[in-house]
Scaffold this motif. Structure first.
Motif, PDB file in Angstrom:
ATOM      1  N   TYR A  33      31.138-121.866  73.619  1.00  0.00           N
ATOM      2  CA  TYR A  33      31.954-120.683  73.888  1.00  0.00           C
ATOM      3  C   TYR A  33      31.231-119.692  74.796  1.00  0.00           C
ATOM      4  N   LEU A  34      29.935-119.490  74.550  1.00  0.00           N
ATOM      5  CA  LEU A  34      29.210-118.496  75.354  1.00  0.00           C
ATOM      6  C   LEU A  34      29.147-118.895  76.829  1.00  0.00           C
ATOM      7  N   PRO A  35      28.687-120.098  77.175  1.00  0.00           N
ATOM      8  CA  PRO A  35      28.670-120.449  78.602  1.00  0.00           C
ATOM      9  C   PRO A  35      30.056-120.457  79.239  1.00  0.00           C
ATOM     10  N   CYS A  36      31.063-120.866  78.476  1.00  0.00           N
ATOM     11  CA  CYS A  36      32.425-120.849  79.027  1.00  0.00           C
ATOM     12  C   CYS A  36      32.888-119.419  79.273  1.00  0.00           C
ATOM     13  N   TYR A  37      32.604-118.531  78.345  1.00  0.00           N
ATOM     14  CA  TYR A  37      32.973-117.121  78.512  1.00  0.00           C
ATOM     15  C   TYR A  37      32.314-116.546  79.765  1.00  0.00           C
ATOM     16  N   VAL A  38      31.024-116.799  79.922  1.00  0.00           N
ATOM     17  CA  VAL A  38      30.294-116.252  81.078  1.00  0.00           C
ATOM     18  C   VAL A  38      30.867-116.813  82.385  1.00  0.00           C
ATOM     19  N   CYS A  39      31.123-118.107  82.419  1.00  0.00           N
ATOM     20  CA  CYS A  39      31.584-118.725  83.660  1.00  0.00           C
ATOM     21  C   CYS A  39      33.037-118.385  83.984  1.00  0.00           C
ATOM     22  N   LEU A  40      33.844-118.106  82.963  1.00  0.00           N
ATOM     23  CA  LEU A  40      35.189-117.595  83.218  1.00  0.00           C
ATOM     24  C   LEU A  40      35.130-116.178  83.778  1.00  0.00           C
ATOM     25  N   SER A  41      34.173-115.400  83.307  1.00  0.00           N
ATOM     26  CA  SER A  41      34.021-114.016  83.768  1.00  0.00           C
ATOM     27  C   SER A  41      33.388-113.945  85.146  1.00  0.00           C
ATOM     28  N   ASP A  42      32.520-114.906  85.456  1.00  0.00           N
ATOM     29  CA  ASP A  42      31.765-114.899  86.709  1.00  0.00           C
ATOM     30  C   ASP A  42      31.850-116.281  87.349  1.00  0.00           C
ATOM     31  N   PRO A  43      32.740-116.461  88.316  1.00  0.00           N
ATOM     32  CA  PRO A  43      32.906-117.773  88.947  1.00  0.00           C
ATOM     33  C   PRO A  43      31.666-118.264  89.683  1.00  0.00           C
ATOM     34  N   THR A  44      30.694-117.360  89.945  1.00  0.00           N
ATOM     35  CA  THR A  44      29.466-117.772  90.637  1.00  0.00           C
ATOM     36  C   THR A  44      28.392-118.250  89.657  1.00  0.00           C
ATOM     37  N   ALA A  45      28.634-118.131  88.358  1.00  0.00           N
ATOM     38  CA  ALA A  45      27.652-118.553  87.358  1.00  0.00           C
ATOM     39  C   ALA A  45      27.754-120.054  87.103  1.00  0.00           C
ATOM     40  N   LYS A  46      26.614-120.637  86.689  1.00  0.00           N
ATOM     41  CA  LYS A  46      26.571-122.033  86.270  1.00  0.00           C
ATOM     42  C   LYS A  46      25.779-122.112  84.974  1.00  0.00           C
ATOM     43  N   ALA A  47      26.134-123.077  84.124  1.00  0.00           N
ATOM     44  CA  ALA A  47      25.474-123.142  82.829  1.00  0.00           C
ATOM     45  C   ALA A  47      25.267-124.579  82.378  1.00  0.00           C
ATOM     46  N   ILE A  48      24.232-124.738  81.563  1.00  0.00           N
ATOM     47  CA  ILE A  48      23.989-125.980  80.829  1.00  0.00           C
ATOM     48  C   ILE A  48      24.120-125.643  79.353  1.00  0.00           C
ATOM     49  N   ALA A  49      24.967-126.363  78.663  1.00  0.00           N
ATOM     50  CA  ALA A  49      25.143-126.173  77.224  1.00  0.00           C
ATOM     51  C   ALA A  49      24.410-127.300  76.513  1.00  0.00           C
ATOM     52  N   GLY A  50      23.327-126.957  75.823  1.00  0.00           N
ATOM     53  CA  GLY A  50      22.527-127.961  75.123  1.00  0.00           C
ATOM     54  C   GLY A  50      22.860-127.991  73.636  1.00  0.00           C
ATOM     55  N   GLU A  51      23.030-129.181  73.092  1.00  0.00           N
ATOM     56  CA  GLU A  51      23.357-129.313  71.666  1.00  0.00           C
ATOM     57  C   GLU A  51      22.691-130.579  71.125  1.00  0.00           C
ATOM     58  N   ILE A  52      22.089-130.444  69.946  1.00  0.00           N
ATOM     59  CA  ILE A  52      21.342-131.569  69.372  1.00  0.00           C
ATOM     60  C   ILE A  52      22.231-132.496  68.540  1.00  0.00           C
ATOM     61  N   ASN A  53      23.358-131.986  68.055  1.00  0.00           N
ATOM     62  CA  ASN A  53      24.227-132.764  67.162  1.00  0.00           C
ATOM     63  C   ASN A  53      25.492-133.234  67.891  1.00  0.00           C
ATOM     64  N   GLU A  54      25.906-134.453  67.597  1.00  0.00           N
ATOM     65  CA  GLU A  54      27.019-135.052  68.338  1.00  0.00           C
ATOM     66  C   GLU A  54      28.352-134.346  68.083  1.00  0.00           C
ATOM     67  N   GLY A  55      28.575-133.858  66.856  1.00  0.00           N
ATOM     68  CA  GLY A  55      29.838-133.173  66.561  1.00  0.00           C
ATOM     69  C   GLY A  55      30.038-131.943  67.443  1.00  0.00           C
ATOM     70  N   PRO A  56      29.108-130.985  67.432  1.00  0.00           N
ATOM     71  CA  PRO A  56      29.222-129.818  68.320  1.00  0.00           C
ATOM     72  C   PRO A  56      29.193-130.204  69.798  1.00  0.00           C
ATOM     73  N   PHE A  57      28.441-131.253  70.134  1.00  0.00           N
ATOM     74  CA  PHE A  57      28.398-131.735  71.524  1.00  0.00           C
ATOM     75  C   PHE A  57      29.795-132.136  71.985  1.00  0.00           C
ATOM     76  N   ASP A  58      30.515-132.882  71.152  1.00  0.00           N
ATOM     77  CA  ASP A  58      31.890-133.288  71.487  1.00  0.00           C
ATOM     78  C   ASP A  58      32.820-132.065  71.548  1.00  0.00           C
ATOM     79  N   SER A  59      32.611-131.112  70.629  1.00  0.00           N
ATOM     80  CA  SER A  59      33.428-129.892  70.639  1.00  0.00           C
ATOM     81  C   SER A  59      33.190-129.094  71.908  1.00  0.00           C
ATOM     82  N   ALA A  60      31.927-129.040  72.343  1.00  0.00           N
ATOM     83  CA  ALA A  60      31.592-128.311  73.568  1.00  0.00           C
ATOM     84  C   ALA A  60      32.288-128.936  74.775  1.00  0.00           C
TER      85      ALA A  60
END
Length: 242
Positions: A33-60
């Motif tokens: 949610y955080l990287p998506c929020y930032v990138c929706l607010s700022d089209p020039t931003a880029k993000a990497i969303a790191g997650e150790i667990n497969e469930g949240p990884f799929d949700s992301a």
């Protein structure tokens, strides 16, 4: 700004310390949610969303598809900063974990920090551990925020690789690591609420330790010093930290 994604106040506060055009990693991103929020607010931003667990990884990944952000947000499965390439991002956010775990993630991933100019940490507990790691690794604490959300008090710490300021004093550094050198200067209502509660908890802990069959006198002494600091900080008089 077409952004209907809602963030908690603690994550909004953390995100507010990112510059425009940020290229950052959100470690332990959960639903991204955080990287998506930032990138929706700022089209020039880029993000990497790191997650150790497969469930949240799929949700992301699902969140990113929902908001059509595949070009801006990259979701990666892995442990801590292992998801990053060398010199890949300029900012890192680690939010919603204990201070000890945040410190461990940063320590294990030090080789990935050579280009990282700013680290934003939101420890749920034990912010002192994070402050100490910043200090010992030449990241200068430049901003601190404290807020109350859903009956929990959160601190947000921001540290920069390059800064002309050092918020700590040699004489009172241990005290400033505990309370936050920048938070100590303002002593907001939320700050006082936090340390009133911590004083109550620690008082009970010391009483229990004294009643133990073999009291740990050295640890009791350390806690008593912290109790004295809390009482000093909670005084209404406006004075410099001592």
């Amino acid at each position: 700004m077409n952004n209907n994604l809602k963030l908690s106040n603690r994550l909004l506060t953390a995100a507010s310390f990112l510059p425009n055009g940020a290229y950052f990693a959100d470690i332990g991103s959960d639903h991204a949610y955080l990287p998506c929020y930032v990138c929706l607010s700022d089209p020039t931003a880029k993000a990497i969303a790191g997650e150790i667990n497969e469930g949240p990884f799929d949700s992301a990944k699902a969140t990113i598809r929902t908001y059509n952000l595949n070009e801006q947000v990259d979701v990666r499965l892995g442990d801590g900063l292992e998801v990053l390439q060398q010199e890949e991002v300029s900012q890192i956010i680690i939010a919603g974990m204990g201070g000890s775990l945040i410190k461990t993630i940063l320590e294990k991933g030090k080789s990935k920090l050579s280009r990282v100019e700013r680290i934003i940490a939101q420890p749920n507990v034990d912010a002192r551990n994070v402050r100490r790691w910043f200090y010992e690794n030449d990241y200068i604490l430049t901003h601190e925020a404290i807020l109350d959300e859903n009956d929990h008090i959160y601190e947000v710490l921001v540290a920069d690789k390059v800064s002309d300021s050092n918020p700590y004093s040699k004489e009172f550094m241990e005290k400033e690591l505990l309370f936050g050198p920048l938070l100590l200067r303002n002593k907001s209502a939320v700050f006082k609420e936090k340390w009133t509660l911590e004083h109550q908890k620690l008082t009970k802990v010391i009483a229990q330790m004294r009643n133990a069959s073999t009291p740990d006198s050295s640890r009791i002494k350390l806690f008593e010093r912290e109790i004295a600091w809390m009482e000093e900080v909670l005084k209404d008089e406006k004075q410099s930290p001592k």
